[in-house]
Scaffold this motif. Structure first.
Motif, mmCIF file in Angstrom:
data_model
loop_
_atom_site.group_PDB
_atom_site.id
_atom_site.type_symbol
_atom_site.label_atom_id
_atom_site.label_comp_id
_atom_site.label_asym_id
_atom_site.label_seq_id
_atom_site.Cartn_x
_atom_site.Cartn_y
_atom_site.Cartn_z
ATOM 1 N N ALA A 52 0.867 -1.429 -0.276
ATOM 2 C CA ALA A 52 0.014 0.505 0.133
ATOM 3 C C ALA A 52 1.030 1.261 -0.058
ATOM 4 N N HIS A 53 0.449 2.598 -0.698
ATOM 5 C CA HIS A 53 1.336 3.450 -0.510
ATOM 6 C C HIS A 53 2.027 4.554 1.053
ATOM 7 N N LYS A 54 0.489 4.261 1.541
ATOM 8 C CA LYS A 54 0.490 4.208 2.909
ATOM 9 C C LYS A 54 2.005 3.484 3.835
ATOM 10 N N ASP A 55 2.009 2.792 3.516
ATOM 11 C CA ASP A 55 2.969 1.744 4.094
ATOM 12 C C ASP A 55 4.572 1.266 3.556
ATOM 13 N N ILE A 56 4.884 2.081 2.479
ATOM 14 C CA ILE A 56 5.800 3.028 1.459
ATOM 15 C C ILE A 56 5.924 3.943 2.101
ATOM 16 N N GLN A 57 5.413 4.576 2.113
ATOM 17 C CA GLN A 57 5.233 6.380 2.342
ATOM 18 C C GLN A 57 6.733 5.956 4.406
ATOM 19 N N ASP A 58 5.080 5.016 5.357
ATOM 20 C CA ASP A 58 5.518 5.128 5.746
ATOM 21 C C ASP A 58 7.060 4.499 6.301
ATOM 22 N N PHE A 59 7.003 3.814 5.373
ATOM 23 C CA PHE A 59 8.432 2.854 5.800
ATOM 24 C C PHE A 59 9.843 4.463 5.274
ATOM 25 N N LEU A 60 9.770 4.682 4.451
ATOM 26 C CA LEU A 60 10.047 5.931 4.317
ATOM 27 C C LEU A 60 10.642 6.821 4.923
ATOM 28 N N ALA A 61 9.552 7.189 5.679
ATOM 29 C CA ALA A 61 9.932 8.606 6.453
ATOM 30 C C ALA A 61 10.667 7.968 7.589
ATOM 31 N N ALA A 62 10.014 6.584 8.122
ATOM 32 C CA ALA A 62 11.253 5.880 9.386
ATOM 33 C C ALA A 62 11.839 5.846 9.101
ATOM 34 N N THR A 63 12.492 5.359 7.627
ATOM 35 C CA THR A 63 14.036 5.749 7.342
ATOM 36 C C THR A 63 14.877 6.661 7.019
ATOM 37 N N HIS A 64 14.234 8.153 6.533
ATOM 38 C CA HIS A 64 14.490 9.341 6.068
ATOM 39 C C HIS A 64 16.051 9.070 7.054
ATOM 40 N N THR A 65 17.404 9.407 6.743
ATOM 41 C CA THR A 65 18.252 9.989 7.505
ATOM 42 C C THR A 65 18.526 11.465 6.675
ATOM 43 N N LEU A 66 18.645 12.301 7.296
ATOM 44 C CA LEU A 66 19.454 13.633 7.170
ATOM 45 C C LEU A 66 20.827 13.622 6.202
ATOM 46 N N GLY A 67 21.318 14.417 6.182
ATOM 47 C CA GLY A 67 23.003 14.534 5.740
ATOM 48 C C GLY A 67 23.358 15.051 4.443
#
Length: 92
Positions: A77-92
């Motif tokens: 589901a789109h939301k599951d992908i988006q949630d995963f990306l938001a949770a693993t997003h790192t600043l750098g």
């Protein structure tokens, strides 16, 4: 008459180029409308390699996915992908 032929050729050429150039845009828009995506569609839309999705599933990590049984397709589901990306997003 020659000018009409030139305009017709120009119009046909422009239509063909626009169709070819717009095809990926239309494809992405259609993918955004789907409720569930295959791993190949996730790769196309979110640029997450399908191989990574398979590896993460085997390791019990990665985005949440849906599968009725071992013989059916894995869907996201789109939301599951988006949630995963938001949770693993790192600043750098």
């Amino acid at each position: 008459m020659n000018q009409l032929c030139d305009e017709g050729i120009l119009r046909e050429t422009l239509a063909a180029v626009l169709k070819e150039e717009m095809q990926p845009v239309v494809r992405l828009a259609l993918l955004k409308e789907k409720v569930f995506l295959s791993d190949k569609e996730v790769e196309e839309l979110y640029k997450i390699p399908a191989a990574s999705l398979r590896t993460w599933r085997c390791r019990g990590s990665g985005p949440r996915y849906h599968q009725q049984n071992k013989n059916t397709r894995v869907l996201y589901a789109h939301k599951d992908i988006q949630d995963f990306l938001a949770a693993t997003h790192t600043l750098g």
